[in-house]
Design an enzyme around this catalytic site. Structure first.
Site, short mmCIF file in Angstrom:
data_model
loop_
_atom_site.label_atom_id
_atom_site.label_comp_id
_atom_site.label_asym_id
_atom_site.label_seq_id
_atom_site.Cartn_x
_atom_site.Cartn_y
_atom_site.Cartn_z
N GLU A 163 -6.40 4.83 8.21
CA GLU A 163 -6.15 6.23 7.85
C GLU A 163 -7.39 6.84 7.20
O GLU A 163 -7.66 8.04 7.35
CB GLU A 163 -4.90 6.32 6.95
CG GLU A 163 -3.64 6.07 7.77
CD GLU A 163 -2.49 5.45 7.02
OE1 GLU A 163 -2.50 5.41 5.77
OE2 GLU A 163 -1.56 4.97 7.69
N SER A 215 4.14 -2.04 10.18
CA SER A 215 5.60 -2.13 10.36
C SER A 215 6.19 -3.47 9.92
O SER A 215 7.13 -3.98 10.55
CB SER A 215 5.98 -1.81 11.81
OG SER A 215 5.66 -0.47 12.11
N ASN A 242 0.87 -1.18 0.00
CA ASN A 242 0.00 0.00 0.00
C ASN A 242 0.90 1.23 0.00
O ASN A 242 1.55 1.51 1.00
CB ASN A 242 -0.90 -0.04 1.25
CG ASN A 242 -1.70 1.23 1.43
OD1 ASN A 242 -1.78 2.06 0.53
ND2 ASN A 242 -2.29 1.38 2.61
N LYS A 280 0.00 4.28 -0.16
CA LYS A 280 -0.62 5.44 0.48
C LYS A 280 -0.44 6.67 -0.42
O LYS A 280 -0.43 6.54 -1.64
CB LYS A 280 -0.06 5.63 1.88
CG LYS A 280 -0.14 4.33 2.71
CD LYS A 280 0.19 4.50 4.15
CE LYS A 280 0.05 3.15 4.84
NZ LYS A 280 0.26 3.24 6.28
N GLU A 315 -4.65 -4.62 10.90
CA GLU A 315 -3.61 -3.61 11.04
C GLU A 315 -3.83 -2.86 12.36
O GLU A 315 -4.65 -1.91 12.40
CB GLU A 315 -3.64 -2.63 9.87
CG GLU A 315 -3.42 -3.29 8.54
CD GLU A 315 -2.90 -2.31 7.49
OE1 GLU A 315 -1.84 -2.59 6.93
OE2 GLU A 315 -3.54 -1.27 7.27
N HIS A 343 -9.24 1.32 5.51
CA HIS A 343 -7.93 1.49 6.15
C HIS A 343 -8.09 2.46 7.31
O HIS A 343 -8.88 3.40 7.24
CB HIS A 343 -6.92 2.03 5.12
CG HIS A 343 -5.52 1.96 5.62
ND1 HIS A 343 -5.03 2.84 6.55
CD2 HIS A 343 -4.51 1.10 5.36
CE1 HIS A 343 -3.77 2.52 6.83
NE2 HIS A 343 -3.43 1.47 6.12
N GLY A 359 3.43 2.36 10.68
CA GLY A 359 4.43 3.41 10.50
C GLY A 359 5.24 3.75 11.74
O GLY A 359 5.93 4.76 11.77
P1 13P Z 1 3.58 0.44 7.47
O1 13P Z 1 4.05 -0.86 6.87
O2 13P Z 1 4.28 1.63 6.92
O3 13P Z 1 3.57 0.37 8.97
O4 13P Z 1 2.04 0.64 7.01
C1 13P Z 1 1.15 -0.40 7.16
C2 13P Z 1 -0.11 -0.06 6.48
O5 13P Z 1 -0.85 0.80 6.92
C3 13P Z 1 -0.42 -0.77 5.23
O6 13P Z 1 -1.73 -0.55 4.82
#
Ligand code: 13P
Length: 259
Positions: A101, A214, A12, A14, A169, A99, A175
């Site tokens: 976010e 992560s 992803n 983003k 997640e 997600h 992150g």
């Molecule tokens: P990271 O791997 O950067 O922690 O992000 C995970 C994520 O949100 C994938 O959708």
């Protein structure tokens, strides 16, 4: 991993990536052309601006391409939004919905996430439904309650093992470089498997449950070795072809073991 479930390694991107990064997509598309691709699916979800070009770059590669969100309606007056049909029209095969976010930045509810997953299915896309607890919820020992609520309210009635993927997640692991313990991932994934079976009957036993948060080349093999972890959803480490391909390669011992 779960025996008999084909793993999925998904990236992803983003809100990252311009045309300058198309060489990374090309490198991933070329790098997954290995015998392992007969046993493992790979998917990249770049920003929507790169989707159409990315699918063209993946024409002769097993790498699938998807999107990060869709609107729950087919078309209409929704400025700035993208429909599932538009994603399919660009040869996208998957779309991430719910997600954290999006749930956080755009106040998306479980019910809206379910409507988006339904829209994805109507356009013949696989919906990757994201679930996961916040740090406060984890500290209050509410993780399993949150997962139960999100699964029951976000997964549509027409979901099956082909058209739906669950991505666990934990919000606090995204992150941050933090990951749950092996034991915590095991408990969460076993719980989700049981919930999916309760919701969908036998079909729930075949739904892929990804872990995300992560995931890096250094921890991928350990995470992929956990029961009921049927792949990973990778954020930051999917931006670099070298890292994404290392995570893909980390599947190898596990699929050999499962065979
Ligand atoms: P990271 O791997 O950067 O922690 O992000 C995970 C994520 O949100 C994938 O959708």
């Amino acid at each position: 991993m779960t025996p008999d479930i084909r793993p999925l390694i998904a990236g992803n991107w983003k809100m990252n990536g311009t045309r300058a990064e198309l060489d990374q997509i090309k490198a991933i598309a070329d790098g997954v052309k290995t015998p392992l691709s007969q046993q493992v699916d790979t998917l990249l979800c770049p920003p929507i601006t790169l989707l159409y070009v990315a699918t063209a770059l993946c024409d002769d590669s097993p790498l699938l391409v998807g999107a990060q969100d869709c609107h729950h309606k087919v078309c209409g007056a929704h400025t700035g939004d993208i429909s599932a049909e538009m994603i399919a029209d660009c040869f996208g095969t998957h779309v991430i919905v719910g997600h954290s976010e999006r749930r956080g930045d755009h106040a998306e509810t479980d019910h809206l996430v379910r409507a988006k997953a339904e829209a994805a299915h109507a356009a013949d896309l696989v919906a990757i439904v994201c679930v996961g607890e916040t740090l406060d919820e984890r500290d209050a020992y509410q993780t399993l309650d949150v997962l139960k609520r999100q699964i029951f309210n976000s997964v549509p009635a027409d979901a099956n093992a082909q058209n739906t993927v669950i991505a666990y997640e934990p919000v606090w692991a995204i992150g941050t470089g933090l990951t749950p313990t092996r034991g915590d991932i095991e408990v969460a994934h076993a719980f989700m498997r049981a919930e999916l079976v309760e919701l969908m009957g036998r079909e729930g036993a075949g739904v892929r449950i990804l872990y995300g948060g992560s995931v890096k080349p250094a921890n991928a093999s350990e995470i992929l070795g956990i029961d009921n972890v049927d792949g990973v959803l990778v954020g930051g480490a999917s931006l670099k072809a070298e890292d994404f391909l290392a995570i893909y390669a980390a599947c190898e011992p596990h699929v050999v073991k499962a065979a």
